[in-house]
Design a protein around this motif. Structure first.
Motif, PDB file in Angstrom:
ATOM      1  N   ASN A  99      14.170  67.977 -99.880  1.00  0.00           N
ATOM      2  CA  ASN A  99      12.925  69.210 -99.899  1.00  0.00           C
ATOM      3  C   ASN A  99      11.849  68.553 -99.293  1.00  0.00           C
ATOM      4  O   ASN A  99      11.373  69.286 -98.119  1.00  0.00           O
ATOM      5  CB  ASN A  99      12.721  69.315-101.331  1.00  0.00           C
ATOM      6  CG  ASN A  99      11.655  70.693-101.404  1.00  0.00           C
ATOM      7  OD1 ASN A  99      11.595  71.506-100.258  1.00  0.00           O
ATOM      8  ND2 ASN A  99      11.143  70.764-102.537  1.00  0.00           N
ATOM      9  N   VAL A 100      11.288  67.525 -99.712  1.00  0.00           N
ATOM     10  CA  VAL A 100       9.706  66.959 -99.149  1.00  0.00           C
ATOM     11  C   VAL A 100       9.988  65.561 -98.568  1.00  0.00           C
ATOM     12  O   VAL A 100      10.584  64.736 -99.539  1.00  0.00           O
ATOM     13  CB  VAL A 100       8.784  67.371-100.057  1.00  0.00           C
ATOM     14  CG1 VAL A 100       7.254  66.869 -99.560  1.00  0.00           C
ATOM     15  CG2 VAL A 100       8.570  68.545-100.527  1.00  0.00           C
ATOM     16  N   THR A 154       7.760  69.569 -95.589  1.00  0.00           N
ATOM     17  CA  THR A 154       8.905  69.943 -96.191  1.00  0.00           C
ATOM     18  C   THR A 154       9.881  70.173 -95.173  1.00  0.00           C
ATOM     19  O   THR A 154       9.913  69.993 -93.974  1.00  0.00           O
ATOM     20  CB  THR A 154       8.455  71.509 -96.772  1.00  0.00           C
ATOM     21  OG1 THR A 154       8.187  72.387 -95.602  1.00  0.00           O
ATOM     22  CG2 THR A 154       7.237  71.273 -97.416  1.00  0.00           C
ATOM     23  N   SER A 155      11.345  70.625 -95.925  1.00  0.00           N
ATOM     24  CA  SER A 155      12.265  70.733 -95.118  1.00  0.00           C
ATOM     25  C   SER A 155      12.329  72.022 -93.873  1.00  0.00           C
ATOM     26  O   SER A 155      12.734  71.972 -92.859  1.00  0.00           O
ATOM     27  CB  SER A 155      13.591  71.216 -95.844  1.00  0.00           C
ATOM     28  OG  SER A 155      13.506  72.326 -96.684  1.00  0.00           O
ATOM     29  N   SER A 186       9.317  72.437 -92.356  1.00  0.00           N
ATOM     30  CA  SER A 186       8.256  71.705 -91.343  1.00  0.00           C
ATOM     31  C   SER A 186       6.910  72.144 -91.773  1.00  0.00           C
ATOM     32  O   SER A 186       5.964  72.069 -91.010  1.00  0.00           O
ATOM     33  CB  SER A 186       8.583  72.157 -90.100  1.00  0.00           C
ATOM     34  OG  SER A 186      10.059  71.628 -89.527  1.00  0.00           O
ATOM     35  N   SER A 187       6.680  72.656 -93.167  1.00  0.00           N
ATOM     36  CA  SER A 187       5.230  72.781 -93.569  1.00  0.00           C
ATOM     37  C   SER A 187       4.617  71.041 -93.654  1.00  0.00           C
ATOM     38  O   SER A 187       5.399  70.410 -94.312  1.00  0.00           O
ATOM     39  CB  SER A 187       4.955  73.646 -94.731  1.00  0.00           C
ATOM     40  OG  SER A 187       5.583  75.116 -94.342  1.00  0.00           O
ATOM     41  N   THR A 188       3.234  71.203 -93.023  1.00  0.00           N
ATOM     42  CA  THR A 188       2.823  69.662 -93.491  1.00  0.00           C
ATOM     43  C   THR A 188       1.553  69.956 -94.328  1.00  0.00           C
ATOM     44  O   THR A 188       0.946  70.897 -94.204  1.00  0.00           O
ATOM     45  CB  THR A 188       2.649  69.214 -91.751  1.00  0.00           C
ATOM     46  OG1 THR A 188       1.622  70.109 -91.277  1.00  0.00           O
ATOM     47  CG2 THR A 188       3.799  68.933 -91.268  1.00  0.00           C
ATOM     48  N   ASN A 244      15.752  66.757 -89.703  1.00  0.00           N
ATOM     49  CA  ASN A 244      16.718  67.098 -90.819  1.00  0.00           C
ATOM     50  C   ASN A 244      18.095  66.603 -90.761  1.00  0.00           C
ATOM     51  O   ASN A 244      18.920  66.069 -92.046  1.00  0.00           O
ATOM     52  CB  ASN A 244      16.427  68.628 -91.275  1.00  0.00           C
ATOM     53  CG  ASN A 244      15.147  68.831 -91.619  1.00  0.00           C
ATOM     54  OD1 ASN A 244      14.382  68.196 -92.378  1.00  0.00           O
ATOM     55  ND2 ASN A 244      14.733  69.987 -91.412  1.00  0.00           N
ATOM     56  N   ASP A 282      11.435  63.608-101.928  1.00  0.00           N
ATOM     57  CA  ASP A 282      11.335  64.450-103.214  1.00  0.00           C
ATOM     58  C   ASP A 282      12.650  65.244-103.525  1.00  0.00           C
ATOM     59  O   ASP A 282      12.764  66.091-102.383  1.00  0.00           O
ATOM     60  CB  ASP A 282      10.178  64.789-103.629  1.00  0.00           C
ATOM     61  CG  ASP A 282       9.988  65.123-105.183  1.00  0.00           C
ATOM     62  OD1 ASP A 282       9.296  66.042-105.572  1.00  0.00           O
ATOM     63  OD2 ASP A 282      10.802  64.479-105.943  1.00  0.00           O
ATOM     64  N   ARG A 283      12.939  65.336-104.467  1.00  0.00           N
ATOM     65  CA  ARG A 283      14.057  66.646-104.624  1.00  0.00           C
ATOM     66  C   ARG A 283      15.220  66.496-103.447  1.00  0.00           C
ATOM     67  O   ARG A 283      15.431  67.199-102.685  1.00  0.00           O
ATOM     68  CB  ARG A 283      13.790  67.960-104.830  1.00  0.00           C
ATOM     69  CG  ARG A 283      14.729  68.539-105.498  1.00  0.00           C
ATOM     70  CD  ARG A 283      14.557  70.209-105.511  1.00  0.00           C
ATOM     71  NE  ARG A 283      15.283  71.056-106.474  1.00  0.00           N
ATOM     72  CZ  ARG A 283      16.677  71.369-106.266  1.00  0.00           C
ATOM     73  NH1 ARG A 283      17.007  71.066-105.075  1.00  0.00           N
ATOM     74  NH2 ARG A 283      17.273  72.023-107.187  1.00  0.00           N
TER      75      ARG A 283
END
Length: 129
Positions: free
Chosen positions: A32-33, A52-53, A55-57, A73, A98-99
């Protein structure tokens, strides 16, 4: 069990650049992150950047405009491009995931499991003035 291995640290002069890499392994389906943290001597471990997966940063204010986080990914990799390095960037840099969804083949069907908040062993970055 998921493992993270960082590489790319080293000694660089102020104003220089380094690129950190982190490889995640261990029957991974998705993460996930992924992020980078750093810890200087006598200080707490702080977030540098995360992605995040999708691509949010997010970046720490102190590195905005100088550092760029990215990920692959398909290969479970995360990178940190560090430009215009300053002596205050000196620290041990840790990769975090994470996750994490992992999958193994069961007797009759795949079995998914989850791991949270996994850390790499760290890589030293030293910026000389």
């Amino acid at each position: 069990q998921v493992q993270l291995v960082e590489s790319g640290g080293g000694l660089v002069q102020a104003g220089g650049s380094l690129r950190l890499s982190c490889a995640a392994s261990g029957n991974i389906v998705s993460i996930n992150v992924m992020g980078w943290y750093r810890q200087a001597p006598g200080k707490q471990r702080d977030l540098v950047a995360a992605i995040t997966s999708g691509s949010s940063t997010i970046y720490a204010n102190s590195v905005k405009g100088r550092f760029t986080i990215s990920r692959d990914n398909a290969n479970n990799m995360v990178y940190l491009q560090m430009n215009s390095l300053k002596p205050e960037d000196t620290a041990v840099y840790y990769c975090n995931a994470d996750r994490i969804t992992t999958r193994v083949q069961g007797v009759s069907a795949p079995i998914d499991s989850y791991e949270y908040n996994v850390w790499g062993q760290g890589t030293q970055v030293t910026v000389s003035s």
